[in-house]
Enzyme design. Structure first.
Site, PDB file in Angstrom:
ATOM      1  N   ASP A  35      -1.957  -0.309  -4.326  1.00 31.34           N
ATOM      2  CA  ASP A  35      -2.795   1.044  -3.950  1.00 31.34           C
ATOM      3  C   ASP A  35      -2.974   1.798  -5.231  1.00 31.34           C
ATOM      4  O   ASP A  35      -1.906   2.402  -5.745  1.00 31.34           O
ATOM      5  CB  ASP A  35      -1.852   1.789  -2.767  1.00 31.34           C
ATOM      6  CG  ASP A  35      -1.952   1.322  -1.557  1.00 31.34           C
ATOM      7  OD1 ASP A  35      -3.268   1.192  -1.162  1.00 31.34           O
ATOM      8  OD2 ASP A  35      -1.135   0.856  -0.926  1.00 31.34           O
ATOM      9  N   MET A  37      -3.735   5.147  -7.159  1.00 29.18           N
ATOM     10  CA  MET A  37      -4.314   6.380  -6.772  1.00 29.18           C
ATOM     11  C   MET A  37      -4.293   7.129  -7.891  1.00 29.18           C
ATOM     12  O   MET A  37      -3.082   6.860  -8.978  1.00 29.18           O
ATOM     13  CB  MET A  37      -3.202   6.898  -5.726  1.00 29.18           C
ATOM     14  CG  MET A  37      -3.081   6.190  -4.580  1.00 29.18           C
ATOM     15  SD  MET A  37      -1.963   7.092  -3.287  1.00 29.18           S
ATOM     16  CE  MET A  37      -1.577   5.826  -2.294  1.00 29.18           C
ATOM     17  N   MET A  68      -8.135   4.145  -4.945  1.00 26.77           N
ATOM     18  CA  MET A  68      -8.339   5.536  -4.157  1.00 26.77           C
ATOM     19  C   MET A  68      -8.476   6.077  -5.460  1.00 26.77           C
ATOM     20  O   MET A  68      -7.503   7.034  -5.945  1.00 26.77           O
ATOM     21  CB  MET A  68      -7.162   5.778  -3.432  1.00 26.77           C
ATOM     22  CG  MET A  68      -7.095   5.106  -2.151  1.00 26.77           C
ATOM     23  SD  MET A  68      -5.639   5.261  -1.397  1.00 26.77           S
ATOM     24  CE  MET A  68      -4.762   3.627  -2.063  1.00 26.77           C
ATOM     25  N   MET A 138      -9.703   2.258   6.827  1.00 23.74           N
ATOM     26  CA  MET A 138      -8.532   3.120   6.838  1.00 23.74           C
ATOM     27  C   MET A 138      -8.083   3.633   8.147  1.00 23.74           C
ATOM     28  O   MET A 138      -8.668   4.161   8.827  1.00 23.74           O
ATOM     29  CB  MET A 138      -8.481   4.231   5.763  1.00 23.74           C
ATOM     30  CG  MET A 138      -8.594   3.869   4.482  1.00 23.74           C
ATOM     31  SD  MET A 138      -7.474   2.660   3.826  1.00 23.74           S
ATOM     32  CE  MET A 138      -6.058   3.998   3.986  1.00 23.74           C
ATOM     33  N   GLY A 145       2.053   6.400   2.092  1.00 27.60           N
ATOM     34  CA  GLY A 145       2.551   5.378   3.141  1.00 27.60           C
ATOM     35  C   GLY A 145       3.365   6.013   4.235  1.00 27.60           C
ATOM     36  O   GLY A 145       3.207   7.396   4.248  1.00 27.60           O
TER      37      GLY A 145
HETATM   38  C1  DX5 Z   1      -2.259   4.494   2.031  1.00 25.11           C
HETATM   39  C2  DX5 Z   1      -2.367   3.081   1.378  1.00 25.11           C
HETATM   40  C3  DX5 Z   1      -1.590   1.932   2.137  1.00 25.11           C
HETATM   41  C4  DX5 Z   1      -0.124   2.285   2.577  1.00 25.11           C
HETATM   42  C5  DX5 Z   1       0.160   1.714   4.021  1.00 25.11           C
HETATM   43  O1  DX5 Z   1      -3.262   5.182   1.257  1.00 25.11           O
HETATM   44  O2  DX5 Z   1      -3.768   2.680   1.373  1.00 25.11           O
HETATM   45  O3  DX5 Z   1      -1.799   0.577   1.762  1.00 25.11           O
HETATM   46  O4  DX5 Z   1       0.609   1.594   1.600  1.00 25.11           O
HETATM   47  O5  DX5 Z   1       1.383   2.016   4.228  1.00 25.11           O
HETATM   48  P1  DX5 Z   1       1.944   1.980   5.628  1.00 25.11           P
HETATM   49  O6  DX5 Z   1       1.803   0.494   6.445  1.00 25.11           O
HETATM   50  O7  DX5 Z   1       3.448   2.575   5.540  1.00 25.11           O
HETATM   51  O8  DX5 Z   1       1.062   2.886   6.476  1.00 25.11           O
HETATM   52 ZN    ZN Z   2      -3.998   0.701   0.635  1.00 25.82          ZN
END
Ligand code: DX5
Ligand code: ZN
Length: 217
Positions: A35, A37, A68, A138, A145
């Site tokens: 990810d 960001m 992102m 999403m 997370g």
């Molecule tokens: C959130 C990320 C996810 C995140 C998912 O913006 O894109 O990839 O790591 O984490 P969990 O499984 O804890 O929701």
């Molecule tokens: Zn992700």
């Protein structure tokens, strides 16, 4: 289509990153979900090219980067040296999709588009769906997370799977956010082929990640 599980690096112990990656190497058929960001498209900030460059030297898995970021075009270029398998950008960040997808496909084996929870699948024209390799739905607001799974995402997966089927298209449906053994079955039934999971996998108290991955499977 086979089912791929994509553990999300966001939830690993970063002080022990090498060992965490080695633990994942003991499991087969994974994508490693990364990810990226920028603190702008989403409020949070994670890791970039220098870190992923090191990760590629240790991980045996296909690298699946979820950008992102406000300006994905820039990252297509700047991540060239990182052996990414899949480059996913957010639909909401861009207006010139055809051009960007062409660039991604020239640079990486697989191109993906991600939709935030409030972006309907009707934004995606068939001309794009026929070119893209992954559509990422999403199931939480991107940025963090450990959030709660939004069940509304299941209807989006069902509708997208239907479009894929009716038009004989090949893209994978990936889902990201709040995934565990409790909802994985519903997602696969709905048509998902690729499940991203972070906190569920990496909160296994004995670091037996294979056990959590197998539970999802
Ligand atoms: C959130 C990320 C996810 C995140 C998912 O913006 O894109 O990839 O790591 O984490 P969990 O499984 O804890 O929701
Ligand atoms: Zn992700």
């Amino acid at each position: 289509m086979s089912i791929i599980i994509s553990p999300s690096l966001l939830s690993v112990d970063f002080l022990d990153l090498k060992t965490e990656l080695e633990r994942l190497n003991s499991v087969d058929d994974l994508w490693l979900h990364l990810d990226v960001m920028d603190g702008h498209f989403v409020p949070n900030l994670t890791f970039g090219e220098p870190v992923l460059n090191k990760i590629q030297t240790i991980s045996k898995h296909k690298l699946d980067a979820h950008f992102m970021v406000t300006n994905p075009e820039f990252y297509v270029e700047s991540f060239k040296k990182v052996g990414l398998h899949n480059f996913t950008y957010h639909w909401e960040a861009v207006s010139q999709h055809e051009e960007l997808i062409a660039k991604i496909k020239m640079t990486y084996p697989s191109a993906g588009i991600s939709l935030k929870p409030n972006t309907p699948i009707s934004v995606l024209p068939l001309s794009i769906l026929s070119k893209i390799d992954v559509i990422l739905i999403m199931s939480v607001e991107p940025g963090f997370g450990g959030q709660k799974f939004m069940p509304e995402s299941i209807d989006k997966i069902i509708a997208l799977d239907q479009i894929r089927h009716e038009n004989k298209l090949q893209f994978q449906i990936q889902v990201d956010g709040g995934i565990s053994d409790a909802n994985a079955g519903y997602l696969i039934q709905a048509g998902a082929n690729n499940l991203v999971a972070g906190s569920y996998i990496f909160s296994e108290p004995n670091k037996d990640y294979a056990q959590r991955i197998n539970k999802i499977r």
